[in-house]
Scaffold this active site. Structure first.
Site, mmCIF file in Angstrom:
data_model
loop_
_atom_site.group_PDB
_atom_site.id
_atom_site.type_symbol
_atom_site.label_atom_id
_atom_site.label_comp_id
_atom_site.label_asym_id
_atom_site.label_seq_id
_atom_site.Cartn_x
_atom_site.Cartn_y
_atom_site.Cartn_z
ATOM 1 N N ASN A 13 36.882 39.340 29.431
ATOM 2 C CA ASN A 13 36.507 39.378 30.765
ATOM 3 C C ASN A 13 35.201 39.970 30.831
ATOM 4 O O ASN A 13 35.160 41.387 30.903
ATOM 5 C CB ASN A 13 37.416 39.806 31.784
ATOM 6 N N ARG A 97 37.370 34.666 30.716
ATOM 7 C CA ARG A 97 37.157 34.452 32.166
ATOM 8 C C ARG A 97 35.721 33.863 32.411
ATOM 9 O O ARG A 97 34.579 34.516 32.028
ATOM 10 C CB ARG A 97 37.436 35.548 32.879
ATOM 11 N N GLU A 391 45.998 37.919 35.540
ATOM 12 C CA GLU A 391 45.019 37.106 35.245
ATOM 13 C C GLU A 391 44.748 36.878 33.771
ATOM 14 O O GLU A 391 44.418 35.662 33.201
ATOM 15 C CB GLU A 391 43.684 37.416 35.990
#
Ligand code: ADP
Length: 406
Positions: A13, A97, A391
């Site tokens: 991320n 992400r 996530e």
């Protein structure tokens, strides 16, 4: 690669000045190691690394760009003493992400040149995130060559919204020319808790109708009809909708023209509405943090009491609207830092939802911090459930699914 798919999946991320990572073993869905390189591009850059069951290790590092940051990550992952990999070749897939996938992506995709071009095309819709996301991907391609990279878009889960939910009532040519519409964000989190809710409620996903409330520094709701997004509160960008830590959420757009006429520039207004508004601006606590707000409201500070009421009012307003549009729901789901941990915030929102038959169990609500469980009373017409989001695990699962399928 195991019989079913890749076992070791690295999740990246990548933000404008940070690079977070988690390495999963997919067989057990366990986290082998995790960490972050922060303040990339500044002389104060640092990295934190923690392997499963190990101590958190922090060190100052030189990280002028995302490539150097990733180098610190791979060095630790393969470190003779603290690492969890003999060699980087054990990484079988990498999930990234990516904030904005525009109208093109309704599913995660294997990264190729066309996908990178698309991520680039949406730089202006996600100016802080998309360039950093692409840098993370390109750093992985260089440093861990030959491994499939998968882009998991924050917008993708919302692609099922009907046209009457995603269009703005502005000239249609602006949609046709510039793709101005509601996209929605936090899709990975809304999807994770939707799948978890189906499992918890023992209902087939395609029969599940819920409202998912992701309440954190950034907050959004999603109306989920038969397992798919029907509407969501964030828009073209993550500024729309709920009152957030530092974002205003929905305001009359005329405020912008009015202030522009008073001499405020577009960059000033952008900064004000995204970084200097929300709870930070109205609570009198000097922060946008819910814990500070609750403490100040409990001690009776009037601005804090009012900010807390505004937050609960706006959130309940959308929940009530979605409840009506969905024709009732199987449950309301709370997640995100606030949704998972702040029982006063959950209670204040629920107090505004009595007309929907929402009744919290005070004891259960107060006892639930970051754990899965029902917090409504037995007999509450609308069940309320806390589901911790994950996530990174969702990105790892999506990456696993895609790479296994290929
Ligand atoms: P982000 O959107 O940056 O991922 P988070 O989901 O971590 O943010 O949410 C941050 C918010 O969650 C902050 O407002 C913080 O006050 C709140 N929060 C985190 N932990 C707690 C807690 N134990 N009690 C109450 N609020 C909490």
């Amino acid at each position: 690669m195991s019989a079913n798919g890749p076992d070791k999946v690295l999740v990246i991320n990548s933000g404008s000045s940070s690079l977070k990572f988690r390495l999963f073993s997919m067989e057990s869905e366990s986290v082998l190691a995790k960490g972050i390189v922060e303040r990339i591009g500044s002389p104060d850059a640092s990295r934190t690394y923690q392997r499963e069951g190990g101590e958190k290790m922090t060190a100052d590092v030189q990280a002028d760009d995302h490539g150097q940051a990733l180098n610190h990550v791979t060095t630790m992952l393969t470190h003779p003493e603290h690492g969890v990999l003999e060699s980087l070749t054990e990484v079988e897939a990498i999930g990234h992400r990516v904030l904005h996938g525009g109208e093109e992506f309704s599913e995660p995709v294997l990264v190729n040149t066309a996908v990178k071009d698309a991520i680039r095309r949406y730089f202006d819709l996600g100016p802080l995130h998309n360039p950093a996301n692409l840098q993370g991907i390109e750093a992985c391609e260089k440093m861990i060559p030959g491994v499939p990279n998968v882009a998991v878009f924050d917008t993708a889960f919302h692609k099922t919204m009907p046209r009457h939910a995603y269009l703005y009532a502005i000239p249609l040519e602006l949609y046709e020319k510039y793709h101005i519409r509601k996209y929605g964000f936090h899709g990975t989190s809304h999807k994770f808790v939707t799948e978890a809710a189906a499992a918890y409620l023992k209902k087939p996903l395609d029969q599940l109708t819920i409202i998912t409330c992701h309440l954190g520094n950034g907050s959004s709701l999603a109306a989920i009809k038969n397992g798919k997004v029907y509407d969501t509160t964030m828009g073209l960008t993550p500024l729309q909708g709920l009152i957030m830590g530092t974002r205003s959420g929905g305001i009359d757009p005329a405020v912008v023209f009015y202030l522009a006429n008073k001499g405020y520039t577009i960059p000033e207004l952008d900064r004000m509405l995204n970084k200097e508004s929300g709870l930070l601006a109205i609570s009198g606590t000097g922060t946008g943090d819910m814990r500070d707000l609750v403490a100040a409201a409990e001690s009776g500070q009037p601005d804090a009491v009012n900010a807390f009421a505004m937050f609960a009012h706006r959130t309940a307003l959308y929940i009530g609207g979605y409840y009506t549009l969905l024709g009732g729901v199987d449950a309301i789901i709370f997640t995100g830092g606030i949704g998972e941990n702040s029982h006063p915030a959950r209670q204040a929102i629920a107090n505004n939802l009595r007309a929907l038959g929402v009744e919290l169990d005070d004891e259960k609500n107060k006892a639930t911090f970051g754990t899965l469980g029902t917090i409504s009373r037995e007999g509450s017409r609308t069940p309320v459930i806390v589901i911790p989001t994950n996530e990174e695990l969702m990105i790892a699962r999506e990456t696993f699914r895609l790479v296994s399928a290929g």
